[in-house]
Motif scaffolding. Sequence first.
Motif, mmCIF file in Angstrom:
data_model
loop_
_atom_site.group_PDB
_atom_site.id
_atom_site.type_symbol
_atom_site.label_atom_id
_atom_site.label_comp_id
_atom_site.label_asym_id
_atom_site.label_seq_id
_atom_site.Cartn_x
_atom_site.Cartn_y
_atom_site.Cartn_z
ATOM 1 N N UNK A 20 -11.645 5.053 2.422
ATOM 2 C CA UNK A 20 -10.881 4.251 1.505
ATOM 3 C C UNK A 20 -9.668 3.761 2.305
ATOM 4 N N UNK B 89 -5.728 -4.961 9.149
ATOM 5 C CA UNK B 89 -5.148 -5.709 8.100
ATOM 6 C C UNK B 89 -6.364 -6.293 7.130
ATOM 7 N N UNK B 90 -7.462 -6.059 7.510
ATOM 8 C CA UNK B 90 -8.574 -6.870 6.859
ATOM 9 C C UNK B 90 -9.725 -5.654 6.256
ATOM 10 N N UNK B 91 -10.450 -6.270 5.455
ATOM 11 C CA UNK B 91 -11.289 -5.474 4.557
ATOM 12 C C UNK B 91 -12.418 -4.813 5.248
ATOM 13 N N UNK C 43 -14.213 0.391 2.891
ATOM 14 C CA UNK C 43 -14.859 1.316 1.795
ATOM 15 C C UNK C 43 -16.532 1.863 2.512
ATOM 16 N N UNK D 124 -0.227 -3.615 4.419
ATOM 17 C CA UNK D 124 -0.932 -4.369 3.602
ATOM 18 C C UNK D 124 -1.444 -3.657 2.440
ATOM 19 N N UNK D 125 -1.769 -2.410 2.590
ATOM 20 C CA UNK D 125 -2.277 -1.387 1.706
ATOM 21 C C UNK D 125 -1.295 -0.390 0.989
ATOM 22 N N UNK D 126 -1.763 -0.182 -0.246
ATOM 23 C CA UNK D 126 -0.718 0.956 -0.883
ATOM 24 C C UNK D 126 -1.200 2.331 -0.489
ATOM 25 N N UNK E 285 -17.433 -3.370 -0.591
ATOM 26 C CA UNK E 285 -16.063 -3.295 -1.256
ATOM 27 C C UNK E 285 -16.111 -3.276 -2.909
ATOM 28 N N UNK E 286 -15.509 -2.150 -3.341
ATOM 29 C CA UNK E 286 -15.649 -2.086 -4.733
ATOM 30 C C UNK E 286 -15.062 -2.901 -5.603
ATOM 31 N N UNK E 287 -13.971 -3.649 -5.461
ATOM 32 C CA UNK E 287 -13.392 -4.795 -6.528
ATOM 33 C C UNK E 287 -14.259 -5.620 -6.253
ATOM 34 N N UNK F 266 -7.484 -7.323 -5.162
ATOM 35 C CA UNK F 266 -7.445 -5.789 -4.613
ATOM 36 C C UNK F 266 -6.552 -5.078 -5.069
ATOM 37 N N UNK F 267 -6.614 -4.284 -5.883
ATOM 38 C CA UNK F 267 -5.325 -3.326 -6.440
ATOM 39 C C UNK F 267 -4.582 -2.541 -5.516
ATOM 40 N N UNK F 268 -5.363 -2.372 -4.502
ATOM 41 C CA UNK F 268 -4.861 -1.399 -3.305
ATOM 42 C C UNK F 268 -4.081 -2.390 -2.391
ATOM 43 N N UNK F 269 -3.928 -3.794 -2.799
ATOM 44 C CA UNK F 269 -3.272 -4.276 -1.602
ATOM 45 C C UNK F 269 -2.065 -4.673 -2.311
ATOM 46 N N UNK F 270 -0.670 -4.530 -1.418
ATOM 47 C CA UNK F 270 0.648 -4.820 -1.581
ATOM 48 C C UNK F 270 0.733 -6.102 -2.266
ATOM 49 N N UNK G 113 -7.738 -12.765 -0.599
ATOM 50 C CA UNK G 113 -8.417 -11.690 -0.087
ATOM 51 C C UNK G 113 -8.325 -11.413 1.180
ATOM 52 N N UNK G 114 -7.933 -10.408 1.913
ATOM 53 C CA UNK G 114 -7.732 -10.166 3.250
ATOM 54 C C UNK G 114 -9.220 -10.151 3.903
#
Lengths: 216, 537
Positions: free
Chosen positions: A50, A87-89, A93, A123-125, B98-100, B174-178, B195-196
Motif C-alpha cells: 500500500x 510519485x506514480x500509482x 497496491x 505525494x502520499x499520505x 488500484x482500489x479507488x 485517491x484519498x491517500x494522495x496529498x 490521478x498520478x
Amino acid sequence: MKSLYCIVHPSMPVGFADDGTAFNSGCTIFNVTFPKTAYVEVEEIHFRNYYVAYLTILARKHGSGKGEDRREWRPCLRSKQLMPLPHCEQGSEDYFVIRAQDCLFPLTNIVELRFVLRQPSPVWKEFKVEELQLFKAGAGGGSKDVTLPAWISELGSEKKEGDDRQLKGVTSVVELSKQVQQLWALTEQANTSQTSASLGRYDIDGCYDINLLSYN
Amino acid sequence: MAVNANGVVLNEGILDELVPEVVASIEKSMLGFHVRKLAEAEATKSSVKTTDLRIGATQILSKCGLEKRIQNAVYKFLQTYTTKPHPDVSLDHTKEPISYIRRAQMNWEKRILKSMNSMCTELSVPLGRKRPDKEQKEMLLKWTELGASEPDLSKFRPVYAAKDFLDVIMSLKNTNQINCSDNSVFSCYWGIIQVPLKVKDIWELQIQFSEMSINQSQTGVDDAVEIPPELFESERSKLACGIIQAQQIALAQEFSKKGCPISHRSAIWCQILGIEVEDIDILYYEQLKNCVFRHDLLVDNLVYKDVKLTTANDDQYFVFEDYIYQILLPFSRDTAVLRHFVQSSASPARSFIRGKFGSEEFMVYYPPNGIIPFHGFSMYVAPLCYIYNDPVVLYYVFREMYIRYFFRLHTLSSHPQGIVSLCLQFETLLQTHEPQLFMHLKAIDVQPLRIAFKWLIRAFSGYLASEQVLLLWDRILAYNTLEILPVLAAAIFSFRKTNLMQVQTLNAAEAVLVDLLTLQVVPLIQFMLFTQPSKLS
C-alpha cells in the motif's frame, strides 16, 4: 507450505529522538516476532503493498557460534523496489512474494524480522504493508499414505475358472471383460477428447426473459 | 529480450514453461484440427515408414503452409499472454489493482444498471424477451435492410454519452494522495486529471514511434497525388503484396508502422489480427444471426437509437447503416466476447430469468456479450465498413479490434492504455510543449480535455476524414497501442494554436476545433513527435 504464526507489531515512523521536531521522514519500521517457537525457518513472505516504494528486511538469527552477537540485525533483503516510480500509482497496491532464494542468506533460525518501509515521495499520505503472511516449507512430498486398490493385490493370483462364475449360464467375468475392452477404450477416448469450447448459448432452455438487472 | 504488450518479459525460461500451454491452445483451435487431419492422412500412407513419420509429417505441414499458420498462432499467443496472478490475488485485483479506481468503476457500472432498470420500468419494455414466430420471419426477410424500418425510438434514450463519462473520470480521487493545495512541495497537474499515473514523455514516444519519423516515407504523406508514384507508392504496393503472401503477423505489423496502402489494407489487417474466416466461423455468425431473430433485447433499441443519431447522420457513413446493424446486433449476442472481461476492469451485468433472483442456475449475463452500448458506440464499426464488404469478415475484425483495444476507451482503469492514462498523456503533452496555450485556455476557464475527450473516446472516428481515421488505426494495430491517440490530439491543438490563443470563451474554442475533416494525421503526428528540441540540446 504451511503458514507461520507470527505477531506483527505496530509500525513506528522513523524520526528525530527529540519530540520537538516533527517531519515526515518517509520511513517506518515494524517488527515481526514468533511467540510460539524459539526460532523459525521462513520460506516465503506474502504481502499486499500500500504505497510503499522500497522494502528492506532485516533478520535476527538464533545465535549459534561463539562470539556471534545474538542481537545483531542482518539485512536479508536490501531496498527491494515495489513501486518503479514513487510519485506514480504503478505497483502501489500490488501483491508481492519474497522467496527465501531472493534473500541474501537462507532464512533459517530466525528469531525476529524487521521490515523497513520507505516512501520518499511527498505525494502520499500514508504507506504500509497489508495482509502480511509468512510461510515455512511444507512437509516433503510423497509422505501421503497411498492405499493400493484391492484388485492390484489380486493380480497374479490365479483363480480357478469355476470361481468366476457368479451366474449360471453366463461366461466368466474375465472373458466378458476381454470382449468389452474395445468398447471401453472407445468410450475413454470419447471422454478425453471432449472439447472445452463453449457452445455460445446465453439462454437457459431457450428462455431469456429478463425484466431487471441485478446490482450485485 | 522481447516484452509483449502486457509487459511480460519473454525470456528463455518463460518460453520453455509456456510450450505446453501454447500447444494446448493450438490443439483446441481449428488450426489444430487441420494439423491433425493432415498428419493422420500422411501417417496412413503406405509409403511412409514409422521411423520417418515425424520428419514426414513436419515436411507435409510446411508444404501446405500450415507451418506459417502455426508460427502465427504462437506469435498471437505470446503477444496476448499475461502471467498467472499469485493465488493470494483476487480476480478483482487482477482486473484492476488500484482500489479507488476499482471502486469508481463499480459505482459507474451500478449507475448504468440503475439507468437501464429505470428505463425498463418507465417504458414497460422487458430487457429481453422471446420474439413471436411471425416477428422472427419478418426480421429474417428484412435482415439486409434494417435501416429502412423506422421503429418508434423517441422514448429510448442513450444510457450515457462521452460527457457523462468525463464527469466520472474528473471525480477520480485517491484519498491517500496529498491535497495539492495543502502541500507546497507538490503542485497540481494543470489539467482535469489529478490521478498520478505514469505516462510516457515525448522522448519515450519518439523511440516508440520511431518508424514514423520525418526522414522516413509514410503512407498518408508520400503517396499523395502530387508526388510521382515511382518514388514511393508503387514500391510500397509491391512490398504489400509480398507481405500478404508471406502471411506472417510480425511482418505485417512491421509493415503497417508506415501505414497500409488502401487496396491492401483489408488483407494486412486480417493478418495482424489473426483473422482467418473458415466455414465454422461463417456457421458461428449464422448462429448469432439466429439468436438475433429468436430474442429481442432492449439493447437492440439502444443500438438503433445510437446508429440513427450518429452513423446515419454522418455524411461519410450513412450509406453503411444497414451494415452496422448486421454487425452490432449479433455482437450483442456473442458470448465469446465475455472472455475479454478478464483483462478489463469492467464486469458484465447480470440478471436472473423467470424472476429467480439469487439462484445461480438461473443467472445469465445481460446482454449476452456483457457490453451495454453508449452514445457513439456504433462509430467503432463505421470506418471498418470502408475496408470490408463481407459482413462475416467485418464482424470478426470488429470483434477482435474491440476486445483488443476499444474496450479500454470506455472503462475506468489504471492500465497505461486505458482512457484515464490517455487523457493524462494528452494533458501532459500539451502542458509540456504548449504551456502558453494551455495557460491561456485555463485562464478563460476552458480545459483542453473537455474538447479533446470526445475525440479520444471514439478513437477519432467521425471527427476526421474516413481515410485519415484508417491511417491512424493502421498505427494502432502496427504499434499495438492506443497511445498514438493523445499524441494526435495534442498535435491538433498545437496546429490550431494561433486561432486558439485569440479565443475568449468555450464556445469559440470549440468552434476553432469543430471541423477536423481537412486535417492529415500523419504529418500532424510527425510534427508533434519529431520537431521538438532534442533532450541533449
